[in-house]
Design a protein around this motif. Structure first.
Motif, PDB file in Angstrom:
ATOM      1  N   UNK A  39      16.326  -4.882  -4.985  1.00  0.00           N
ATOM      2  CA  UNK A  39      17.135  -5.192  -3.802  1.00  0.00           C
ATOM      3  C   UNK A  39      16.737  -6.511  -3.152  1.00  0.00           C
ATOM      4  N   UNK A  40      15.617  -7.087  -3.588  1.00  0.00           N
ATOM      5  CA  UNK A  40      15.200  -8.389  -3.066  1.00  0.00           C
ATOM      6  C   UNK A  40      16.142  -9.470  -3.608  1.00  0.00           C
ATOM      7  N   UNK A  41      16.191 -10.639  -2.981  1.00  0.00           N
ATOM      8  CA  UNK A  41      17.095 -11.686  -3.493  1.00  0.00           C
ATOM      9  C   UNK A  41      16.866 -12.026  -4.964  1.00  0.00           C
ATOM     10  N   UNK A  42      15.606 -12.260  -5.361  1.00  0.00           N
ATOM     11  CA  UNK A  42      15.359 -12.599  -6.772  1.00  0.00           C
ATOM     12  C   UNK A  42      15.579 -11.381  -7.665  1.00  0.00           C
ATOM     13  N   UNK A  43      15.186 -10.211  -7.201  1.00  0.00           N
ATOM     14  CA  UNK A  43      15.376  -8.994  -7.991  1.00  0.00           C
ATOM     15  C   UNK A  43      16.840  -8.704  -8.246  1.00  0.00           C
ATOM     16  N   UNK A  44      17.655  -8.840  -7.206  1.00  0.00           N
ATOM     17  CA  UNK A  44      19.092  -8.607  -7.360  1.00  0.00           C
ATOM     18  C   UNK A  44      19.714  -9.629  -8.308  1.00  0.00           C
ATOM     19  N   UNK A  60      14.801 -17.304   1.294  1.00  0.00           N
ATOM     20  CA  UNK A  60      14.790 -17.067   2.740  1.00  0.00           C
ATOM     21  C   UNK A  60      15.090 -18.314   3.582  1.00  0.00           C
ATOM     22  N   UNK A  61      14.791 -19.492   3.035  1.00  0.00           N
ATOM     23  CA  UNK A  61      15.059 -20.726   3.782  1.00  0.00           C
ATOM     24  C   UNK A  61      16.507 -21.195   3.635  1.00  0.00           C
ATOM     25  N   UNK A  62      17.329 -20.407   2.906  1.00  0.00           N
ATOM     26  CA  UNK A  62      18.744 -20.731   2.746  1.00  0.00           C
ATOM     27  C   UNK A  62      19.059 -21.583   1.531  1.00  0.00           C
ATOM     28  N   UNK A  63      18.032 -22.061   0.826  1.00  0.00           N
ATOM     29  CA  UNK A  63      18.265 -22.884  -0.368  1.00  0.00           C
ATOM     30  C   UNK A  63      18.624 -22.005  -1.561  1.00  0.00           C
ATOM     31  N   UNK A  64      19.451 -22.551  -2.433  1.00  0.00           N
ATOM     32  CA  UNK A  64      19.804 -21.872  -3.674  1.00  0.00           C
ATOM     33  C   UNK A  64      18.733 -22.171  -4.719  1.00  0.00           C
ATOM     34  N   UNK A  65      18.229 -21.126  -5.361  1.00  0.00           N
ATOM     35  CA  UNK A  65      17.157 -21.266  -6.339  1.00  0.00           C
ATOM     36  C   UNK A  65      17.674 -20.798  -7.700  1.00  0.00           C
ATOM     37  N   UNK A  66      17.527 -21.658  -8.704  1.00  0.00           N
ATOM     38  CA  UNK A  66      17.913 -21.298 -10.077  1.00  0.00           C
ATOM     39  C   UNK A  66      16.710 -20.745 -10.816  1.00  0.00           C
TER      40      UNK A  66
END
Length: 77
Positions: A39-44, A60-66
């Motif tokens: 359910x975490x951002x990276x996990x999802x 969490x800082x709003x940046x998109x991470x690939x």
């Protein structure tokens, strides 16, 4: 089968570095391995992805991470 799902150790390329973590619950491990809930951002983002897939999540800082999924294997405790 190369598909990321809870209970698997996932190896990803993030920011040019190889990172490894357990997708699931901290209850599954007593080691120092990093654990992310599905359910975490990276996990999802990685849940359901296949080896070779590149996924994006919002940090969490709003940046998109690939993140590129390099490998996945069942966690054997």
């Amino acid at each position: 089968d190369g598909v990321v799902e809870p209970g698997m150790i996932v190896t990803v390329d993030m920011f040019g570095d190889e990172e490894e973590f357990l997708l699931g619950s901290r209850d599954l491990t007593d080691s120092s391995m990093q654990v992310f809930s599905e359910k975490s951002p990276i996990g999802a983002a990685v849940n359901g992805a296949k080896v070779g897939d590149t996924v994006t999540y919002e940090a969490p800082n709003g940046k998109q991470v690939e993140v590129k999924v390099l490998a996945t294997k069942p966690y054997d405790g």
